[in-house]
Design an enzyme around this catalytic site. Structure first.
Site, PDB file in Angstrom:
ATOM      1  N   SER A 138     -52.330  -1.394  10.186  1.00 44.07           N
ATOM      2  CA  SER A 138     -52.494  -0.571  11.391  1.00 44.07           C
ATOM      3  C   SER A 138     -52.032   0.837  11.046  1.00 44.07           C
ATOM      4  CB  SER A 138     -51.600  -1.140  12.497  1.00 44.07           C
ATOM      5  OG  SER A 138     -51.478  -0.233  13.580  1.00 44.07           O
ATOM      6  N   TYR A 151     -43.690  -4.802  15.990  1.00 44.02           N
ATOM      7  CA  TYR A 151     -45.050  -4.576  15.473  1.00 44.02           C
ATOM      8  C   TYR A 151     -45.019  -3.565  14.320  1.00 44.02           C
ATOM      9  CZ  TYR A 151     -50.138  -3.734  15.757  1.00 44.02           C
ATOM     10  OH  TYR A 151     -51.488  -3.635  15.483  1.00 44.02           O
TER      11      TYR A 151
END
Ligand code: NAD
Length: 256
Positions: A138, A151
């Site tokens: 990401s 995350y």
């Protein structure tokens, strides 16, 4: 280009994983799908591309189930040539309010599952002297945002893991690379848009524009088709010497 190869894509019943599975199938790869929810729809979408498709519902937070999935893939197709570690979840809260159970689940699914699939896939890849490992990280693998500590830690972790595996396999035909998407309009992001609209009492369309405006300078979502095409590139002979990269497709997010 990938006829006769087998690709296993974790978390491929939805969103980016399904998009990447379809892009690889379009190149002729047989596919092992994984993920929760309806599997029949995704299976028929992939089968319609003229390849063989199997499904295994392993929970990526459970190492024993991951082992079972890898054995299942080998029993169906001989070995996994292309491994796409894509399954991922999100949870948003300040660190002092972050439920420990959510932290553990995010690290297990977004990071540790890739360790297990990779350690189990690499021996056969080494033996064949060909393999592709594509980790869906990401923009949060490279930069942080508030309220996403688990995350961000998991995605920075998978970028580091990608580099280590790339070095260990550097003298073989096995490559390992990461993709770093910015915002992609999938169920994972739709939930964050809906939560924001509800929290701020604004229309969903306004919440979507605000979300993009904060991070993604292009003000446009990255698409699953674009990410699928990048995964196909990593699997091509042109990318033989692309090793250990964390490649942004983020509308300029991490250029800021
Ligand atoms: P999504 O929610 O649409 O899909 C997630 C997939 O993972 C689904 O198939 C789901 O069933 C599966 N999954 C969830 N928990 C699982 C578990 N325990 N075991 C097995 N499968 C499980 O999400 P998405 O947006 O397509 O995300 C895919 C990946 O892309 C994730 O790793 C995510 O972090 C990453 N990513 C997404 C975006 C974005 O904007 N959507 C941006 C950057 C990175």
């Amino acid at each position: 280009m990938l006829k006769g190869k087998t690709a296993l894509v974790t978390g491929s019943t939805s969103g980016i994983g399904l998009g990447i599975a379809k892009a690889l199938a379009q190149q002729g790869a047989n596919i092992v799908l994984n993920g929760f929810g309806d599997a029949e729809g995704p299976k028929s979408e992939v089968a319609a591309l003229g390849v063989q498709v199997e499904y295994h519902g392993a929970d990526m937070s459970k190492p024993a189930q991951i082992e079972d999935m890898m054995k299942f893939a080998a029993s169906k197709f001989g070995r996994v040539d292309i491994l796409v570690n894509n399954a991922g979840i999100q949870y948003v809260a300040n660190v002092e309010d972050f439920p420990a159970e959510r932290w553990d689940a995010i690290i297990a699914i977004n990071l540790t599952s890739a360790f297990h699939t990779t350690r189990l896939a690499v021996p056969a890849m080494r033996q064949a002297n060909w393999g592709r490992i594509v980790n869906v990280a990401s923009a949060h693998g490279l930069v942080a945002s508030a309220q996403k500590s688990a995350y961000v830690a998991s995605k920075h972790g998978i970028v580091g893991f990608t580099k280590s595996v790339a070095l260990e396999t550097a003298r073989t035909g096995v490559t390992c690379n990461a993709i770093c998407p910015g915002w992609v309009l999938t169920p994972l992001v739709q939930k964050q848009i809906d939560d924001r609209a509800a929290r701020e009492g604004i229309p969903v369309s306004q919440a979507q524009n605000e979300l993009l405006g904060e991070k993604q300078p292009s003000l446009q979502f990255t698409t699953v088709d674009q990410l699928g095409a990048l995964a196909v590139f990593f699997c091509s002979p042109t990318a033989d010497q692309v090793r250990g990269v964390a490649w942004q497709m983020d509308g300029g997010w991490t250029a800021q």
